[in-house]
Design an enzyme around this catalytic site. Structure first.
Site, PDB file in Angstrom:
ATOM      1  N   GLU A  11       0.686  -0.620  -0.138  1.00 56.81           N
ATOM      2  CA  GLU A  11      -0.124   0.032   0.256  1.00 56.81           C
ATOM      3  C   GLU A  11       0.856   1.423   0.028  1.00 56.81           C
ATOM      4  O   GLU A  11       2.250   1.124   0.997  1.00 56.81           O
ATOM      5  CB  GLU A  11      -0.703  -0.018   1.169  1.00 56.81           C
ATOM      6  CG  GLU A  11      -2.242   1.631   1.559  1.00 56.81           C
ATOM      7  CD  GLU A  11      -2.701   0.668   2.762  1.00 56.81           C
ATOM      8  OE1 GLU A  11      -3.613   2.046   3.011  1.00 56.81           O
ATOM      9  OE2 GLU A  11      -2.400   0.314   3.710  1.00 56.81           O
ATOM     10  N   LYS A  24      -8.906   2.897  -1.847  1.00 61.82           N
ATOM     11  CA  LYS A  24      -9.259   2.320  -0.994  1.00 61.82           C
ATOM     12  C   LYS A  24     -10.330   2.636  -0.701  1.00 61.82           C
ATOM     13  O   LYS A  24     -10.874   3.283  -0.804  1.00 61.82           O
ATOM     14  CB  LYS A  24      -8.517   2.559   0.399  1.00 61.82           C
ATOM     15  CG  LYS A  24      -8.322   1.957   1.388  1.00 61.82           C
ATOM     16  CD  LYS A  24      -7.086   1.652   2.441  1.00 61.82           C
ATOM     17  CE  LYS A  24      -7.161   1.171   3.247  1.00 61.82           C
ATOM     18  NZ  LYS A  24      -5.998   1.154   4.542  1.00 61.82           N
ATOM     19  N   CYS A  84      -5.756  -2.853   2.486  1.00 61.12           N
ATOM     20  CA  CYS A  84      -5.255  -3.415   3.325  1.00 61.12           C
ATOM     21  C   CYS A  84      -6.597  -3.588   4.328  1.00 61.12           C
ATOM     22  O   CYS A  84      -7.189  -4.678   4.429  1.00 61.12           O
ATOM     23  CB  CYS A  84      -4.740  -2.074   3.800  1.00 61.12           C
ATOM     24  SG  CYS A  84      -3.802  -2.289   5.788  1.00 61.12           S
TER      25      CYS A  84
END
Length: 612
Positions: A46, A115, A169
Site C-alpha cells: 500500500e 481504498k 489493507c
C-alpha cells in the site's frame, strides 16, 4: 500460465518515505528480476511509491506530482513483459485524494482501485487525507492528456474467465469486504496492497482473516504487507506477506524476514471448484457492473515451485495423520452405530481376510458396539478360507478376532465352491474371473445369511479406491448392508485379496497392483480427477513431479490411461452400492457425490491421455 498455474509474488523492496523516485527505482529493479523468474502477477505494498507513513505530506503537491512521475517510470518498465503489476500511490481525481492501487501492464496504467474502508483510529488517520473509494467509475489524469479509470469495481482480465481484482489493507478487515463482491463478479485472484503495522498476535489474526476470505470466496488471495523501511515514529512494519488458495496457505514471508513471498496458484482448480459449488455467489447480480481492463500477463513457463504430494489423501505431518485417523474412525463408528440403532440390529456380521481393509472395518464395528453399550461378542467375524488363503492371513484373522474380543467363526468354502463349479460346468483348472468371483460371491452369501440368522447386518469392507477401479466382485464383496470404508482410499488402508491359489512357497499369488496398477498412483489420479477437476495433461505433469525418481513418464502414462478406462467402464458397480458414511472430500456415492451414467464414454479422456 501453463496447466492452469499462475505465478504470483508479493514483495516490499527497500523504500524511503516521501521519495517516489527512489522507491520507483527499487520497484523497477524488482520488476525486472521477477520477469526473469516468470512471475505473472507482482504485488507491492500500500502506498509503495510514496511510503505509507507520509502523514500530512500527502496533502503536498510535490509529493503527489512525484508519485505520478514515479508511476510513469514503473509503467514504462513493464513494457514488453508478460506481467501484471500493482503499486500503491495517492491519486487526485475530481478534486479529491484517494489511496489507490494502480494496475500496470505492458507499459500501460490499466486502472486505479481506491481504498474503500479508511481507518481513523489508534495510529491510523487515513480519513484525514483521503476520500473513501466509490464503485462509480471516474477517470484520473495521468500524463500527456492520458487518463485511467478509477473505481473499486474493476477487473484486470487475461481471459473472460481469469481475472484479478484488488482491495487495500483495511478493506479485508471490514464486514463488507470488496473482495467478496469481486469474487462474485468473476475475480479468481484478489490482491491486497497493505500497510499493516506489527503488534503482538496480529500475524495470527491476519492468517485467520485471509484464510477465511480466500475460502469463502473460492479464490486466491495475495497479501502484500509494508516492510521495515516505513517510518517507525509510532509503529513498526514487518513485511508479513501471505498467499492463500481456497483457504489454504501456499506461502508466507514471516514478519521481519525481509523476504518476498512467491507461489503458483492453481487457478484451474479454483474455476473448477466454482463450477462445482452452486452455493458460490452468482455473477449475474444486477449491481455487479464492473469495468474490465484487459491485460496479457500469461507466460508459457512450466510451474516449478508447486509442491505436489504423492499421497493427497494422507496428511504429511505425523500428528495430523493421527488426528485424521481418529476422526475417520469416529465418523465411521458413529455412522454405523446410528444405522444399527435405527434398524434394531442385534448383531453385526463381517468377513475378515487378514488384510487391512477388513481390519479397519472390524475396528470400526467394535467401536460402534462400544458406543451403543453392546457386548462385542455380538460382533460375528467370519474367516472363510478358500483356494488362495495362506496360513499367514488365516492366522492373522483369528488373532485379530481374539484381540478384539469378538465372536470368531470359520467357514471353509473350497468344497462348496467346487460343487458350484460342477453345477455350472466350470473347469476348476481354469483360473479365470469365474474361478475368482465365485469365491467372493459365496463368501457374501454366507455373510448375508448369517446376518439374517443372527438378526444383524453385514458390515462391508470395500474401500474408495476399489470402487473407483471397479476392483470388486459384482454382488460379491461389492455388496453389504452398510459400507463403512466406502470413502476411505487405499493409500490409508490396503488389502491383498486371496482368490488364486498360493505359489509353491505358500505366498499370495494374486497381487492386485500387478493387474490394475499401483494404488498410490490410482489414488493420486482419482484425487486429481474427481476433487480437482484436472485434465489428463495436467494430471500427468503433476504426477511426474509427485513421483519423480519412482516412476518414469511412460509408466505414469500407462497407468493413467488404465485409470480412465477402468473408472468409466466400472460405473455400473458404483451406481448400486450400499449406503456408507462419507469421511472425506472425495466420495463416489451415486446418491450425491458422484453421478454419472453407466454407459458414459471415456473417449475424450482416453484420447487426451494416450496422445500425451
Amino acid at each position: 500460465m501453463k496447466y492452469g498455474f499462475l505465478r504470483v509474488t508479493a514483495a516490499s523492496p527497500a523504500l524511503k518515505v516521501a521519495d517516489p523516485a527512489f522507491n520507483a527505482a527499487r520497484i523497477i529493479e524488482k520488476i525486472r528480476a521477477e520477469a526473469e523468474k516468470g512471475t505473472e502477477v507482482l504485488v507491492f505494498p500500500e502506498l509503495s511509491l510514496s511510503g505509507y507513513t507520509c502523514g500530512d505530506l500527502f496533502l503536498q503537491e510535490p509529493l503527489l506530482d512525484g508519485c505520478m512521475a514515479a508511476l510513469r517510470a514503473v509503467a514504462e518498465a513493464t513494457e514488453g513483459k508478460k506481467m501484471l503489476v500493482f503499486v500503491g500511490l495517492p491519486v487526485r481525481c475530481g478534486g479529491k485524494l484517494y489511496n489507490c492501487a494502480a494496475g500496470v501492464s505492458d507499459g500501460m496504467v490499466l486502472g486505479f482501485v481506491p481504498k474503500t474502508h479508511l481507518p481513523n483510529y489508534n495510529e491510523f488517520y487515513e480519513a484525514r487525507h483521503f476520500a473513501r473509494g466509490s464503485r462509480e467509475t471516474a477517470f484520473a489524469s495521468l500524463w500527456e492528456g492520458m487518463s485511467a479509470p478509477l473505481t473499486t469495481d474493476i477487473l484486470f482480465a487475461a481471459t473472460p474467465e481469469i481475472a484479478v481484482a484488488c482491495e487495500i489493507c483495511e478493506d479485508v478487515w471490514a464486514g463488507d469486504a470488496p473482495s467478496a463482491r469481486h469474487a462474485q463478479a468473476g475475480a479468481a485472484v484478489v490482491v491486497n496492497l497493505s500497510a499493516s503495522n506489527e503488534t503482538v498476535g496480529k500475524r495470527e489474526y491476519r492468517k485467520t482473516i485471509l484464510s477465511a476470505q480466500s475460502g469463502r470466496n473460492v479464490c486466491a488471495y495475495v497479501y502484500c504487507d509494508a516492510g521495515v523501511r516505513e517510518s517507525t515514529s509510532d509503529m513498526v512494519f514487518a513485511g508479513n506477506h501471505m498467499i492463500f488458495e481456497n483457504g489454504a496457505m501456499l506461502a508466507e514471508a514471516a514478519p521481519f524476514s525481509g523476504g518476498d513471498c512467491t507461489a503458483e496458484i492453481d487457478v484451474g482448480f479454483l474455476l473448477a471448484e466454482r463450477r462445482r459449488l452452486n452455493t458460490f455467489g452468482r455473477a449475474d447480480r444486477d449491481d455487479l457492473n464492473y469495468f474490465t481492463a484487459e491485460a496479457d500477463f500469461f507466460t508459457d513457463a512450466e510451474p516449478t515451485l508447486r509442491a505436489v504430494s504423492p499421497l493427497p489423501f494422507v496428511p504429511e505431518e505425523e500428528g495430523e495423520r493421527k488426528e485424521r485417523a481418529q476422526l475417520i474412525l469416529n465418523m465411521q463408528a458413529n455412522a454405523l452405530a446410528r444405522r444399527m440403532a435405527h434398524t434394531g440390529a442385534k448383531t453385526a456380521v463381517i468377513g475378515i481376510s487378514g488384510g487391512l481393509d477388513s481390519t479397519l472395518a472390524l475396528l470400526v464395528t467394535a467401536r460402534a458396539f462400544d458406543l451403543l453399550g453392546k457386548d462385542r461378542k455380538n460382533v460375528f467375524a467370519y474367516t472363510m478360507p478358500g483356494f488362495g488363503t495362506t496360513g499367514k492371513t488365516k492366522n492373522n484373522s483369528l488373532l485379530l478376532m481374539d484381540a478384539m474380543g469378538v465372536t470368531s467363526r470359520t467357514v471353509p468354502i473350497s468344497e462348496t465352491v467346487l460343487k458350484h463349479f460342477a453345477d455350472i460346468g466350470h473347469d476348476p483348472a481354469v483360473l479365470n474371473a469365474t474361478y475368482e468371483n465365485a469365491q467372493a460371491r459365496y463368501r457374501t452369501m454366507i455373510l448375508m445369511d448369517a446376518a439374517n440368522e443372527a438378526g444383524g447386518i453385514v458390515v462391508g469392507t470395500g474401500d474408495l479406491s476399489e470402487l473407483a477401479l471397479g476392483w470388486c466382485t459384482y454382488n460379491g464383496d461389492h455388496m453389504s448392508m452398510y459400507a463403512v470404508n466406502c470413502s476411505v482410499p487405499k493409500t490409508l488402508v490396503e488389502i491383498s485379496p486371496e482368490l488364486l491359489p498360493p505359489d509353491a512357497a505358500g505366498n499370495i499369488a494374486q497381487k492386485t497392483e500387478d493387474i490394475v496398477g499401483p494404488y498410490e498412483l490410482h489414488d493420486f489420479f482419482l484425487f486429481r480427477f474427481v476433487r480437482r477437476g484436472d485434465s489428463p495433461a495436467k494430471t500427468l505433469f503433476l504426477a511426474q513431479k509427485a513421483f519423480a525418481g519412482r516412476y518414469d513418464r511412460a509408466t505414469l502414462k500407462k497407468w493413467l490411461v488404465n485409470f480412465y478406462r477402468r473408472f468409466f467402464s466400472q460405473q455400473f458397480k458404483r451406481n448400486c452400492v450400499p449406503d456408507g458414511v462419507k469421511v472425506g472430500s472425495v466420495s463416489l456415492s451415486p446418491r450425491g457425490d458422484w453421478r454419472m451414467p453407466s454407459d458414459a464414454s471415456a473417449a475424450l479422456w482416453l484420447e487426451q491421455a494416450e496422445n500425451l
